[in-house]
Write a protein that holds these residues in place. Structure first.
Motif, short mmCIF file in Angstrom:
data_model
loop_
_atom_site.label_atom_id
_atom_site.label_comp_id
_atom_site.label_asym_id
_atom_site.label_seq_id
_atom_site.Cartn_x
_atom_site.Cartn_y
_atom_site.Cartn_z
N SER A 210 9.04 23.94 -18.18
CA SER A 210 9.68 25.12 -17.48
C SER A 210 9.93 24.72 -16.20
O SER A 210 8.57 24.17 -15.22
N LEU A 211 10.46 24.89 -15.71
CA LEU A 211 10.99 24.69 -14.54
C LEU A 211 11.20 25.83 -13.40
O LEU A 211 12.10 26.69 -13.62
N ARG A 212 10.20 25.52 -12.04
CA ARG A 212 10.58 26.55 -10.84
C ARG A 212 10.51 25.72 -10.17
O ARG A 212 10.16 25.10 -9.39
N TYR A 213 11.73 26.57 -9.05
CA TYR A 213 11.53 25.99 -7.28
C TYR A 213 10.40 27.37 -6.63
O TYR A 213 10.90 28.06 -6.42
N LEU A 214 8.93 26.93 -6.36
CA LEU A 214 8.54 27.02 -5.05
C LEU A 214 8.69 27.38 -4.04
O LEU A 214 8.36 26.33 -3.75
#
Length: 244
Positions: A210-214
């Protein structure tokens, strides 16, 4: 004995006198002026044989005394001007150094804030099924105030579900910047922006990442020598998880 001419070094001889001098003694008299010249000490040099005709040579150095003159008015004025210029230059140098030192201290403070913010976010959002239970304790060293209690309650709520699902979450800080510091003299409050990439995996989802940019905005407060997070809010969120 034959007649001898006057000795050139004998200044006492009369012009018309023709003294009769033995040959051996005339030769000794001719050598006496040369011996006197070679005497570097300036003391009289006589004939070792005790000859009364040997002369004394004495050198005297003349010493000239110059009367002391007090400094003139122009010289005194020049000295006073030089003193004033020196004091002025020192004050100017001090005035120039002070802002530089203050700016250098501010830069060091910002670096400390950014480094602490990056370390905090990495710790808060990185965990494995094995160390999930101790995450609250590890993160507490970066937190303060009400936010410290809120974060611990959130972690306590997800510990068991994440352990059962074998969730591993890894957060990598891509950049950090100080948004503000206050007050200007000795800052005690600051805000910072931290940009991250977060990757979560679980056997439940067949380990598909699960890839997320935060990005987060952190409100920080200085307590002693440490910068602690008192508030955190999400600025941007991009979910890049592959959709199968």
């Amino acid at each position: 004995m034959e007649d001898q001419q006057p000795d050139p070094g004998d200044l006492t001889a009369e012009p018309d006198a023709t003294p009769k001098t033995p040959v051996g003694k005339a030769r000794r008299s001719a050598r006496q002026p040369q011996a006197a010249e070679e005497d570097a000490s300036g003391e009289s040099s006589g004939d070792p044989s005790g000859d009364p005709e040997a002369g004394d040579v004495t050198e005297e150095d003349e010493v000239t005394l110059v009367p002391h003159r007090p400094a003139g008015r122009r010289l005194l004025i020049a000295g006073a001007v030089a003193s004033v210029l020196f004091v002025g230059a020192s004050a100017f140098a001090g005035a120039m150094v002070q802002p530089y030192l203050a700016q250098r201290a501010l830069v060091d403070t910002k670096l400390d804030i950014a480094r602490t913010a990056a370390e905090a976010i990495t710790t808060l959002w990185s965990y494995t099924p094995e160390d999930m239970a101790t995450l609250g304790d590890r993160a507490s060293r970066y937190l303060s105030g009400d936010f410290a209690g809120e974060y611990r309650r959130y972690i306590d709520a997800i510990v068991e579900p994440n352990k059962q699902a074998q969730v591993t979450n890894t957060t990598q800080v891509m950049g950090a910047a100080v948004e503000s510091v206050a007050p200007p003299g000795i800052p005690t409050e600051a805000t910072a922006i931290v940009y991250t990439n977060s990757v979560a995996t679980s056997p439940v989802t067949k380990n598909i990442p699960s890839l997320r940019y935060l990005s987060y905005r952190l409100t920080m407060q200085r307590e002693g020598g440490d910068w602690l997070i008192t508030r955190m809010s999400t600025v941007t969120t991009f979910d890049l998880t592959p959709q199968l």
